[in-house]
Design a protein around this motif. Structure first.
Motif, PDB file in Angstrom:
ATOM      1  N   ARG A  52     128.400  -1.957 -11.189  1.00  6.00           N
ATOM      2  CA  ARG A  52     126.946  -1.949 -11.317  1.00  6.00           C
ATOM      3  C   ARG A  52     126.273  -1.429 -10.063  1.00  6.00           C
ATOM      4  NH1 ARG A  52     127.289  -6.623 -14.657  1.00  6.00           N
ATOM      5  NH2 ARG A  52     127.429  -7.916 -12.808  1.00  6.00           N
TER       6      ARG A  52
ATOM      7  N   CYS B  21     127.434   0.597  -7.835  1.00  2.47           N
ATOM      8  CA  CYS B  21     127.649   2.043  -7.716  1.00  2.47           C
ATOM      9  C   CYS B  21     126.733   2.800  -8.682  1.00  2.47           C
ATOM     10  CB  CYS B  21     129.109   2.395  -7.982  1.00  2.47           C
ATOM     11  SG  CYS B  21     130.220   1.852  -6.663  1.00  2.47           S
ATOM     12  N   ALA B  22     126.637   2.295  -9.901  1.00  2.12           N
ATOM     13  CA  ALA B  22     125.762   2.939 -10.879  1.00  2.12           C
ATOM     14  C   ALA B  22     124.309   2.845 -10.424  1.00  2.12           C
ATOM     15  CB  ALA B  22     125.931   2.294 -12.254  1.00  2.12           C
ATOM     16  N   LEU B  23     123.962   1.717  -9.848  1.00  3.33           N
ATOM     17  CA  LEU B  23     122.586   1.542  -9.363  1.00  3.33           C
ATOM     18  C   LEU B  23     122.271   2.527  -8.244  1.00  3.33           C
ATOM     19  CD1 LEU B  23     119.921  -0.061  -9.365  1.00  3.33           C
ATOM     20  CD2 LEU B  23     120.953  -1.619  -7.692  1.00  3.33           C
TER      21      LEU B  23
ATOM     22  N   GLY C  63     121.730   5.829  -9.759  1.00  3.85           N
ATOM     23  CA  GLY C  63     120.445   5.868 -10.452  1.00  3.85           C
ATOM     24  C   GLY C  63     119.284   5.979  -9.478  1.00  3.85           C
ATOM     25  N   LEU C  64     119.348   5.187  -8.424  1.00  5.78           N
ATOM     26  CA  LEU C  64     118.268   5.218  -7.430  1.00  5.78           C
ATOM     27  C   LEU C  64     118.230   6.553  -6.708  1.00  5.78           C
ATOM     28  CD1 LEU C  64     118.629   1.627  -5.887  1.00  5.78           C
ATOM     29  CD2 LEU C  64     116.795   2.455  -7.391  1.00  5.78           C
TER      30      LEU C  64
ATOM     31  N   ARG D 207     111.390   2.877  -0.733  1.00  7.68           N
ATOM     32  CA  ARG D 207     111.439   1.962  -1.888  1.00  7.68           C
ATOM     33  C   ARG D 207     112.846   1.913  -2.481  1.00  7.68           C
ATOM     34  NH1 ARG D 207     109.777  -2.014  -4.719  1.00  7.68           N
ATOM     35  NH2 ARG D 207     109.756  -1.868  -6.990  1.00  7.68           N
TER      36      ARG D 207
ATOM     37  N   LEU E 268     114.957  -1.466  -2.840  1.00  5.98           N
ATOM     38  CA  LEU E 268     115.463  -1.892  -4.139  1.00  5.98           C
ATOM     39  C   LEU E 268     116.971  -2.121  -4.088  1.00  5.98           C
ATOM     40  CD1 LEU E 268     113.369   0.377  -6.549  1.00  5.98           C
ATOM     41  CD2 LEU E 268     113.265  -2.124  -6.376  1.00  5.98           C
TER      42      LEU E 268
ATOM     43  N   GLY F 183     117.730  -5.384  -2.381  1.00  3.95           N
ATOM     44  CA  GLY F 183     117.444  -6.472  -3.315  1.00  3.95           C
ATOM     45  C   GLY F 183     118.501  -6.585  -4.400  1.00  3.95           C
ATOM     46  N   GLY F 184     118.993  -5.429  -4.859  1.00  2.00           N
ATOM     47  CA  GLY F 184     120.016  -5.419  -5.904  1.00  2.00           C
ATOM     48  C   GLY F 184     121.313  -6.038  -5.412  1.00  2.00           C
TER      49      GLY F 184
ATOM     50  N   ALA G 158     120.835  -9.703  -5.428  1.00  2.16           N
ATOM     51  CA  ALA G 158     120.864 -10.250  -6.784  1.00  2.16           C
ATOM     52  C   ALA G 158     122.288 -10.304  -7.329  1.00  2.16           C
ATOM     53  CB  ALA G 158     119.983  -9.418  -7.704  1.00  2.16           C
ATOM     54  N   GLU G 159     123.082  -9.299  -7.005  1.00  4.68           N
ATOM     55  CA  GLU G 159     124.447  -9.242  -7.531  1.00  4.68           C
ATOM     56  C   GLU G 159     125.393 -10.213  -6.825  1.00  4.68           C
ATOM     57  OE1 GLU G 159     126.034  -7.852  -9.948  1.00  4.68           O
ATOM     58  OE2 GLU G 159     124.474  -6.574 -10.796  1.00  4.68           O
TER      59      GLU G 159
ATOM     60  N   ARG H  64     114.797  -1.835 -10.877  1.00  5.03           N
ATOM     61  CA  ARG H  64     116.256  -1.795 -10.758  1.00  5.03           C
ATOM     62  C   ARG H  64     116.935  -1.739 -12.107  1.00  5.03           C
ATOM     63  NH1 ARG H  64     115.856  -5.049  -6.015  1.00  5.03           N
ATOM     64  NH2 ARG H  64     115.694  -6.895  -7.338  1.00  5.03           N
TER      65      ARG H  64
ATOM     66  N   ALA I 187     116.603   1.704 -13.551  1.00  2.00           N
ATOM     67  CA  ALA I 187     117.488   2.638 -12.854  1.00  2.00           C
ATOM     68  C   ALA I 187     118.942   2.385 -13.245  1.00  2.00           C
ATOM     69  CB  ALA I 187     117.316   2.505 -11.338  1.00  2.00           C
ATOM     70  N   LEU I 188     119.278   1.100 -13.393  1.00  2.00           N
ATOM     71  CA  LEU I 188     120.646   0.757 -13.782  1.00  2.00           C
ATOM     72  C   LEU I 188     120.958   1.291 -15.172  1.00  2.00           C
ATOM     73  CD1 LEU I 188     123.301  -0.763 -13.234  1.00  2.00           C
ATOM     74  CD2 LEU I 188     122.245  -2.800 -14.263  1.00  2.00           C
TER      75      LEU I 188
ATOM     76  N   GLY J  89     121.539   4.920 -14.898  1.00  2.00           N
ATOM     77  CA  GLY J  89     122.821   5.178 -14.259  1.00  2.00           C
ATOM     78  C   GLY J  89     123.983   4.923 -15.206  1.00  2.00           C
TER      79      GLY J  89
ATOM     80  N   ARG K  90     126.645   7.627 -16.920  1.00  2.00           N
ATOM     81  CA  ARG K  90     128.091   7.413 -16.767  1.00  2.00           C
ATOM     82  C   ARG K  90     128.778   7.365 -18.130  1.00  2.00           C
ATOM     83  NH1 ARG K  90     127.538   5.970 -11.382  1.00  2.00           N
ATOM     84  NH2 ARG K  90     129.393   5.144 -10.362  1.00  2.00           N
TER      85      ARG K  90
ATOM     86  N   ALA L 173     122.279 -11.158 -13.616  1.00  2.00           N
ATOM     87  CA  ALA L 173     122.253 -11.205 -12.158  1.00  2.00           C
ATOM     88  C   ALA L 173     120.831 -11.051 -11.616  1.00  2.00           C
ATOM     89  CB  ALA L 173     123.150 -10.107 -11.583  1.00  2.00           C
ATOM     90  N   GLU L 174     120.060 -10.214 -12.272  1.00  2.00           N
ATOM     91  CA  GLU L 174     118.692  -9.964 -11.798  1.00  2.00           C
ATOM     92  C   GLU L 174     117.740 -11.113 -12.119  1.00  2.00           C
ATOM     93  OE1 GLU L 174     117.097  -7.794 -10.022  1.00  2.00           O
ATOM     94  OE2 GLU L 174     118.686  -6.342  -9.667  1.00  2.00           O
TER      95      GLU L 174
END
Lengths: 191, 191
Positions: free
Chosen positions: A154, A156-158, A161-162, A175, A179, A182-183, A186-187, B154, B157-158, B161, B165, B186-187
């Motif tokens: 997740r 890596c995908a995030l 994406g960002l 930003r 983010l 923060g991610g 959260a993870e 997030r 974006a996730l 992403g 993939r 998780a978020e």
DNA sequence: GATTCCCGACTGAAATTTCAGTCAGCTTCT
DNA sequence: AGAAGCTGACTGAAATTTCAGTCGGGAATC
């Protein structure tokens, strides 16, 4: 092997990073490298071959610029954070690599033959992240209920994406970095 | 305005979803739509114009197919979850839209003129997600410390992403969906 | 002198764009 | 009513542009 070959790969990287693979003309790469178009056909089979080698080149190059200052053994979680944040930086090398990587990812949707190298790099990245998370977990820096593999995939995908959002102007760099931090929290749980 | 114009846009969407914008030939779109190539030039200024209008078209169309079964008022969190999972489905419309959307996102990196419409849609999405998170939070279905705007950005974006993939063959659909569910947990905290 | 490296000039095919002109239908004038 | 004039939708064919890829040969290096 001649130095021109490397020069061509560097030029191709620059051109792809600037204009994308969409309008990629071999003549333009030759001009950028300051050589004749014929030389590209001498060193590479054809346009597709040149493209594939360029992607290899970018891939291998990107494995080196990952050089966080935080020691992986001493602080795996800090190391992971730095590693991921390295992808969101406004330096020429990172921007160039990210733009090319984005093109590779997008192209692979329509060209299955690109997927192998894409997946190899993607998997290597996620494995490394997963390993760092595991180690951090052993030291109690990451909550016990977290699945390292899942969280790694997740994150890596995030990041990707960002990064794409940043490069396409949907997100400011600042930003995007916030983010991501923060991610991670959260993870992996608050540190 | 003639119905052929719409037919051309639909054909263009199909062709882009199938082959990407890279190898986009106006002749192929004409064939797909069953009209002459000249008609494309009659309705749209040129190849670039046709492309831009097609992207508009897909964008506006994608705002409609979001129709989760879970009621937004009764269960905002469930509604959000369904909405996000809708993007990860193996149905023709979703796949088509996602593939084109991926192309738009990737193209915008190199063509700033595409960014406006891209950002508008991106922002609208994130706002809606943020609103749902806020409402869920009011009802205690989301942890109080979560920032709705951040989490929404997030998660969007996730999703993008993960979708990319999946479409590029780095992830199975099943795994992408599982990862998304885990990411939501998780978020927003365990439900 | 053979191999490696390299270039300028071309070619052929494919794709974009232009253009002259057809056709169906609508309006206006008588 | 019907002729004349006009317009938007559309086409086929030809002009133009764009590119990947080739060819024959020149220079450097071993």
């Amino acid at each position: 092997m001649s130095g021109r070959r490397a020069a061509i790969l560097e030029a191709a990287t620059r051109v792809i990073a600037r204009d994308g693979v969409r309008g990629l003309r071999v003549e333009e790469i030759a001009a950028e490298a300051g050589v004749s178009t014929s030389l590209l056909y001498y060193h590479f089979k054809d346009r597709a071959g040149l493209l594939a080698r360029t992607l290899d080149f970018v891939n291998s190059r990107s494995e080196h610029y990952t050089a966080p200052e935080v020691d992986a053994d001493a602080d795996p979680r800090g190391h992971l954070t730095e590693m991921l944040l390295l992808e969101l930086q406004d330096t020429p090398l990172v921007v160039e690599t990210s733009r090319v990587w984005g093109e590779l990812r997008a192209s692979a949707v329509f060209q299955p033959e690109l997927r192998e190298q894409l997946n190899a790099t993607t998997a290597r990245w996620a494995e490394y992240a997963s390993e760092l998370i595991s180690r951090a977990q052993e030291r109690g820096r990451v909550a016990a209920h977290v699945s390292p593999d899942d969280a790694a995939d997740r994150l890596c995908a995030l990041v990707e994406g960002l990064s794409e959002r940043w490069l396409s102007g949907s997100l400011s760099l600042q930003r995007a970095r916030d983010l991501l931090r923060g991610g991670i929290a959260a993870e992996l749980g608050e540190p």
